[in-house]
Design a protein around this motif. Structure first.
Motif, PDB file in Angstrom:
ATOM      1  N   GLY A   1       1.318  -1.619   0.191  1.00 16.62           N
ATOM      2  CA  GLY A   1       0.122  -0.666   0.031  1.00 16.62           C
ATOM      3  C   GLY A   1       0.876   1.386   0.049  1.00 16.62           C
ATOM      4  O   GLY A   1       0.659   2.071  -0.966  1.00 16.62           O
ATOM      5  N   THR A   2       1.548   1.304   0.744  1.00 11.97           N
ATOM      6  CA  THR A   2       2.958   2.421   0.804  1.00 11.97           C
ATOM      7  C   THR A   2       4.402   2.232   1.864  1.00 11.97           C
ATOM      8  O   THR A   2       4.180   1.325   1.977  1.00 11.97           O
ATOM      9  N   ILE A   3       5.253   3.801   0.850  1.00 16.43           N
ATOM     10  CA  ILE A   3       6.487   2.721   1.006  1.00 16.43           C
ATOM     11  C   ILE A   3       7.017   3.880   1.584  1.00 16.43           C
ATOM     12  O   ILE A   3       7.456   4.849   1.089  1.00 16.43           O
ATOM     13  N   LYS A   4       7.448   3.952   2.411  1.00 16.37           N
ATOM     14  CA  LYS A   4       8.461   5.277   3.681  1.00 16.37           C
ATOM     15  C   LYS A   4       9.386   4.600   3.484  1.00 16.37           C
ATOM     16  O   LYS A   4      10.279   4.065   4.637  1.00 16.37           O
ATOM     17  N   PRO A   5      10.587   5.049   2.853  1.00 10.41           N
ATOM     18  CA  PRO A   5      12.060   5.436   2.939  1.00 10.41           C
ATOM     19  C   PRO A   5      12.665   6.496   3.959  1.00 10.41           C
ATOM     20  O   PRO A   5      12.471   7.296   4.164  1.00 10.41           O
ATOM     21  N   LEU A   6      13.039   5.950   5.379  1.00  7.49           N
ATOM     22  CA  LEU A   6      13.705   6.279   6.567  1.00  7.49           C
ATOM     23  C   LEU A   6      14.844   6.083   6.089  1.00  7.49           C
ATOM     24  O   LEU A   6      15.949   5.518   6.502  1.00  7.49           O
TER      25      LEU A   6
ATOM     26  N   GLY B   1      19.376   6.402   6.109  1.00  2.00           N
ATOM     27  CA  GLY B   1      19.474   6.607   6.901  1.00  2.00           C
ATOM     28  C   GLY B   1      19.368   5.304   7.890  1.00  2.00           C
ATOM     29  O   GLY B   1      19.940   4.246   8.163  1.00  2.00           O
ATOM     30  N   LEU B   2      18.211   4.664   7.800  1.00  2.00           N
ATOM     31  CA  LEU B   2      17.262   3.728   8.216  1.00  2.00           C
ATOM     32  C   LEU B   2      16.794   2.674   7.842  1.00  2.00           C
ATOM     33  O   LEU B   2      17.907   1.508   7.802  1.00  2.00           O
ATOM     34  N   ARG B   3      15.491   2.932   7.581  1.00  2.00           N
ATOM     35  CA  ARG B   3      15.939   1.280   6.901  1.00  2.00           C
ATOM     36  C   ARG B   3      13.982   1.790   5.937  1.00  2.00           C
ATOM     37  O   ARG B   3      13.567   2.923   6.312  1.00  2.00           O
ATOM     38  N   THR B   4      13.693   0.984   4.993  1.00  2.00           N
ATOM     39  CA  THR B   4      12.152   1.624   4.255  1.00  2.00           C
ATOM     40  C   THR B   4      11.040   1.134   4.910  1.00  2.00           C
ATOM     41  O   THR B   4      11.238  -0.593   5.624  1.00  2.00           O
ATOM     42  N   TYR B   5      10.054   1.460   5.115  1.00  2.00           N
ATOM     43  CA  TYR B   5       8.863   0.351   5.581  1.00  2.00           C
ATOM     44  C   TYR B   5       7.549   0.478   4.600  1.00  2.00           C
ATOM     45  O   TYR B   5       7.432   1.365   4.233  1.00  2.00           O
ATOM     46  N   VAL B   6       7.470  -0.664   5.014  1.00  2.00           N
ATOM     47  CA  VAL B   6       6.545  -0.765   3.087  1.00  2.00           C
ATOM     48  C   VAL B   6       5.503  -1.729   4.529  1.00  2.00           C
ATOM     49  O   VAL B   6       5.266  -2.679   5.094  1.00  2.00           O
ATOM     50  N   SER B   7       4.039  -1.077   3.973  1.00  2.00           N
ATOM     51  CA  SER B   7       3.107  -1.272   4.888  1.00  2.00           C
ATOM     52  C   SER B   7       1.915  -2.482   3.516  1.00  2.00           C
ATOM     53  O   SER B   7       2.219  -1.554   2.679  1.00  2.00           O
TER      54      SER B   7
ATOM     55  N   VAL C   1      14.046  -3.476   4.136  1.00  2.00           N
ATOM     56  CA  VAL C   1      12.977  -3.235   4.156  1.00  2.00           C
ATOM     57  C   VAL C   1      12.283  -4.059   6.177  1.00  2.00           C
ATOM     58  O   VAL C   1      13.007  -4.624   6.248  1.00  2.00           O
ATOM     59  N   ARG C   2      11.073  -3.553   6.686  1.00  2.00           N
ATOM     60  CA  ARG C   2      10.474  -3.744   7.548  1.00  2.00           C
ATOM     61  C   ARG C   2       9.104  -3.401   6.839  1.00  2.00           C
ATOM     62  O   ARG C   2       8.689  -3.064   6.905  1.00  2.00           O
ATOM     63  N   VAL C   3       8.483  -4.713   6.613  1.00  2.00           N
ATOM     64  CA  VAL C   3       7.414  -5.161   6.731  1.00  2.00           C
ATOM     65  C   VAL C   3       5.961  -5.356   7.645  1.00  2.00           C
ATOM     66  O   VAL C   3       6.285  -5.614   7.854  1.00  2.00           O
ATOM     67  N   VAL C   4       5.329  -3.544   7.098  1.00  2.00           N
ATOM     68  CA  VAL C   4       4.402  -3.588   8.694  1.00  2.00           C
ATOM     69  C   VAL C   4       3.063  -3.665   8.102  1.00  2.00           C
ATOM     70  O   VAL C   4       2.839  -3.131   6.694  1.00  2.00           O
ATOM     71  N   GLY C   5       1.658  -4.103   9.018  1.00  2.00           N
ATOM     72  CA  GLY C   5       0.700  -4.107   8.379  1.00  2.00           C
ATOM     73  C   GLY C   5      -0.191  -2.525   8.638  1.00  2.00           C
ATOM     74  O   GLY C   5       0.558  -1.542   8.363  1.00  2.00           O
TER      75      GLY C   5
END
Ligand SMILES: *Cc1c(COP(=O)(O)O)cnc(C)c1O
Length: 463
Positions: free
Chosen positions: A337-342, A344-350, A384-388
């Motif tokens: 649904g959404t992809i949030k690059p942080l 220097g940390l990681r990218t959150y993939v919802s 990535v970190r895959v989150v809900g």
């Protein structure tokens, strides 16, 4: 092992200190057969197919999130376990890992027995036609109503878990004019998790009756003295997701010692022992589970050796794999649904599911893999970190993994090895609708547990 991200960010993935997440696979498009069910492959267009059906078609027909269960793999694993243990042993599938009426029918057809641990699981098993004598009933606090139902149905065994239950089951059996076949669950002072096991004198846990201080021997004494019970053996279950057979070795030795004590005191050789379940599967490419035939040989060698030493007839062995049968046979399909690059940390993939369809990451810090499955990609790997989609920052599906950097909303990603303890532990948190389980086999896909609907939610809410 912790797989937390390197503080210096994904670009440092190749110089990670020990104990941190693995470097990305050389080719993210390769689906490691260790973690994917047996009929999973990529088609000519690069899309994942299972049972010959491409994920895009599955997503279109059944929606996301959804669990896709590879039926021929499930059946093959049942047969592998049954064949490995042979006619002189019994394999009980642990229904709590995942149970539905279709699964019960497959188990029945493939010759397996079934463990249940609640009235609901018992109802499902009986409704789908599992013969009662092939059902074992477990649990540390079965209600009187559940015991009544199990005894009336004629289940093959009830695993007694406490002193109160010994009397309770005996009483109910007597009232029904039957002798109920039972085992006594003992806590052998072994706790096993993955690569380690711990042997302790006293186990601080709610299950079973301790071998220590003669407790289990006393339970046997009482069970043997009650008319309503036919004591057929001793049961032990030492943990979950175990790779190291040493824990089973200690547990089998202690159980056999108890059988020898029982013979010496009562002059009876109990005919069966149950060594429980808990055998590990591969969630990531780092895991190396054993094959059923290796496990069968190791367990039977241990028991035979210990029995020879104690001059006992070798008892019939039962095992209770849940995860090891169903775990590897399913994957969860999500839409990004959404992809949030942080930076220097990681990218959150919802994704469109989360802790409501897979609580294991939040609950046990479980590790999973993930892959882009609607297409292949030659883009660089990104951490990535895959989150809900739940209102909870602990709502993590896959803590650390690599996906191609060109990942985009609308892509389908899949998490393999979600057959066990995902749908069965699924919740309605945030009024999420629990996903369907779709069985796929030989080019056909069929819903075996349908998706929950908003109507289902409102039906329970009486207003
Ligand atoms: C949970 C459980 C099993 C199955 O464990 P897996 O890790 O799924 O193999 C077997 N026996 C008992 C008594 C259990 O509680």
């Amino acid at each position: 092992m912790s797989r937390s991200a390197h503080p210096a960010g994904p670009r440092h993935a190749d110089v990670l200190p020990e104990g941190h997440y693995s470097a990305p696979a050389a080719d993210l498009n390769v689906l490691d057969e260790k973690v994917w069910s047996r009929t999973v492959t990529r088609d000519a267009d690069g899309a994942l197919t299972v049972g010959g059906i491409a994920v895009a078609r599955l997503a279109e027909e059944f929606g996301t999130p959804a669990y896709f269960l590879d039926e021929s793999d499930f059946r093959a694993r049942c047969r592998a376990w049954a064949d490995a243990f042979g006619p002189d042993a019994d394999v009980f599938y642990a229904g709590k890992a995942f149970l539905s009426r279709a699964v019960v029918r497959w188990l029945k057809e493939e010759g397996l027995n079934l463990d249940v641990c609640s009235g609901g699981e018992l109802t499902t098993a009986l409704d789908a036609g599992m013969p009662a004598e092939r059902i074992a009933f477990h649990g540390n606090n079965k209600t009187v109503a559940e015991i009544e139902r199990a005894v009336e149905a004629g289940v093959g065994r009830i695993v007694l878990d406490s002193f109160q239950e010994i009397v309770r089951v005996a009483h109910i059996a007597q009232r029904h004019g039957v002798r109920q076949r039972v085992q006594i669950r003992v806590t052998v002072g072994v706790e096993a998790h993955t690569h380690e096991f711990i042997a302790t004198a006293h186990e601080d846990q709610k299950f079973g009756i301790a071998l220590a201080d003669g407790q289990a021997a006393e339970a046997v004494r009482r069970a043997l003295s009650l008319d309503g019970l036919e004591l057929i053996g001793v049961h032990s279950h030492i943990g979950s997701q175990i790779f190291d057979m040493a824990g089973f070795e200690v547990s089998a030795r202690r159980v056999v010692q108890l059988l020898a004590e029982i013979r010496d005191e009562h002059g009876v050789e109990l005919p069966e022992i149950d060594l429980g379940g808990g055998l590990g599967i591969a969630y990531t490419s780092d895991d190396d589970p054993r094959e059923p035939h290796e496990i069968a040989k190791a367990l039977s060698d241990i028991v035979t050796r210990e029995c020879e030493a104690a001059k006992l007839r070798t008892p019939r062995i039962s095992v209770e794999p849940g995860r090891a049968i169903v775990g590897p046979t399913a994957f969860t399909l999500y839409e990004v649904g959404t992809i949030k690059p942080l930076e220097g940390l990681r990218t959150y993939v919802s994704v469109d599911g989360g802790m409501s369809d897979n609580i294991r990451t939040a609950l046990y810090d479980a590790e999973y893999s993930v892959a882009l499955v609607s297409r292949t990609s030659d883009a660089e790997p990104m951490l990535v970190r895959v989150v809900g989609k739940h209102c909870e920052s602990g709502d993590i599906v896959v803590k650390d993994a690599f996906l191609p950097a060109d990942l985009a909303p609308g892509d389908l990603i899949a998490v393999p090895a979600t057959g066990a303890y995902c749908r069965s532990m699924a919740s309605n948190y945030n009024h999420a609708l629990r996903p369907p389980v779709v069985a796929v086999r030989d080019g056909e896909a069929r819903v075996i547990v349908r998706r929950e609907t908003e109507e289902d939610l409102l039906r329970l809410d009486v207003g």
